[in-house]
Design an enzyme around this catalytic site. Structure first.
Site, PDB file in Angstrom:
ATOM      1  N   HIS A  24       0.837  -1.211   0.000  1.00 23.57           N
ATOM      2  CA  HIS A  24       0.000   0.000   0.000  1.00 23.57           C
ATOM      3  C   HIS A  24       0.863   1.248   0.000  1.00 23.57           C
ATOM      4  O   HIS A  24       0.636   2.173  -0.787  1.00 23.57           O
ATOM      5  CB  HIS A  24      -0.909  -0.038   1.227  1.00 23.57           C
ATOM      6  N   GLU A  25       1.860   1.282   0.879  1.00 19.27           N
ATOM      7  CA  GLU A  25       2.718   2.468   0.957  1.00 19.27           C
ATOM      8  C   GLU A  25       3.561   2.626  -0.305  1.00 19.27           C
ATOM      9  O   GLU A  25       3.772   3.747  -0.783  1.00 19.27           O
ATOM     10  CB  GLU A  25       3.615   2.389   2.192  1.00 19.27           C
TER      11      GLU A  25
ATOM     12  N   HIS B 259       1.591   4.355  -2.895  1.00 16.32           N
ATOM     13  CA  HIS B 259       1.651   5.815  -2.804  1.00 16.32           C
ATOM     14  C   HIS B 259       2.912   6.347  -3.482  1.00 16.32           C
ATOM     15  O   HIS B 259       2.868   7.379  -4.164  1.00 16.32           O
ATOM     16  CB  HIS B 259       1.640   6.251  -1.339  1.00 16.32           C
TER      17      HIS B 259
ATOM     18  N   GLU C 240      -6.228   6.717  -1.274  1.00 16.85           N
ATOM     19  CA  GLU C 240      -6.181   5.530  -0.419  1.00 16.85           C
ATOM     20  C   GLU C 240      -6.762   4.321  -1.145  1.00 16.85           C
ATOM     21  O   GLU C 240      -6.249   3.199  -1.014  1.00 16.85           O
ATOM     22  CB  GLU C 240      -6.932   5.782   0.889  1.00 16.85           C
TER      23      GLU C 240
END
Length: 313
Positions: free
Chosen positions: A156-157, A160, A213
């Site tokens: 997930h990070e 980003h 997100e």
């Protein structure tokens, strides 16, 4: 040796990771705000011509200030975070560093970010781009989640990072501050337009945060499997309330404010889980089939150091 199963690897070039559309939207939005502020203020004691003239300089000043100060702030994020946030940077040989590097390579990143650990039950990524990014994972996550779930959070990070979301959000906040500050030069504009534009721009920034997100969840799911991404989300939302540090930096965090309202930095657990289950964003992630890693990423599964190196210092 048995056959290895294939799993999807993300095509980095296929991601819409350019921040240019966001920047152009911010420029146009700031211009609209200046024009709208002039029109709104005209009936309240200032002629439209004077109000419009006061906004003309903003057509150049606001985008210029927003861009310059936004990039300066992003460029210093990693250094400031390490100094102020109690982050412990990990060595090259640390297992978590190796796992981040393996997932970064699987995502197609040409540089691997620095990796740090913090005492908070959360995770985040910062930096102006992939070449100076820092991925921070909370020690409580490492202690309580399964390896696959930790990898989903890391994915997930890294999502980003790959999507340039740190730059998008940093520029959005900088443009907001520049517009509101510029309107403060006029007492009339400050009284009528500045207050309204402050709230309208805040809703825009928060809406952008929630959307990013969803995309980061989808990339984490594409890297590790949506069941692991959902499990990690569910466990984190059962964790204690956000700490003061997490509240202060909620927009950066894996888990932020999620009340299901316009004031939320993140979608709710139910919204994020539904988006993953229905693959609303996941099916739009460009993937290709490659050989899977037989186990959790280890030193033997890392790419050649010549192919993927640490971000530029």
């Amino acid at each position: 040796m048995g056959e290895t199963m294939s799993e999807p690897t993300i095509k980095l070039r296929g991601l819409k990771h350019s921040s240019m559309p966001t920047w152009l939207g911010l420029v146009l939005g700031s211009w609209f705000g200046l024009i709208w502020g002039s029109l709104l203020s005209a009936p309240f004691g200032i002629g439209f011509g004077v109000a419009a003239a006061s906004g003309l300089g903003g057509f150049l000043a606001v985008p210029l200030w927003g861009t310059i100060w936004g990039l300066i702030g992003l460029g210093r994020q990693r250094e400031i975070a390490v100094r102020r946030h109690g982050i412990r940077l990990l060595a090259d040989g640390d297992p978590l560093t190796q796992r981040v590097a393996a997932l970064a390579a699987k995502l197609g990143l040409k540089t691997r970010p620095w990796v740090g650990v913090m005492p908070h039950n959360n995770a985040y990524a910062i930096g102006s781009n992939a070449n100076n990014a820092l991925v921070v994972v909370g020690q409580p996550l490492i202690d309580t989640l399964t390896e696959a779930e930790v990898d989903a959070v890391i994915g997930h990070e890294l999502g980003h990072v790959a999507n340039n979301d740190m730059r998008r959000m940093g520029l959005a906040r900088s443009f907001q501050n520049s517009l509101v500050w510029y309107l403060g030069f006029s007492g009339t504009l400050q009284r009528w337009a500045r207050w309204i534009l402050t709230w309208l721009s805040e809703f825009f920034v928060l809406g952008l945060s929630r959307k990013r997100e969803y995309w980061a969840d989808a990339i984490g799911a594409a890297l590790t499997g949506k069941e692991h991404m959902i499990a990690a989300l569910e466990k984190l939302h059962q964790a204690p309330a956000l700490s003061g540090f997490e509240r202060d930096h909620a927009r950066l965090m894996f888990r932020g404010f999620a009340k299901g309202s316009l004031w939320s930095t993140h979608p709710t657990l139910e919204q994020r889980r539904a988006a993953l289950q229905r693959e609303i964003y996941l099916k739009r992630i460009p993937v290709q089939q490659t050989k899977a890693l037989p186990e959790a990423p280890t030193a033997s599964t890392l790419p050649n150091p010549e192919d993927i190196a640490y971000a530029k210092r």
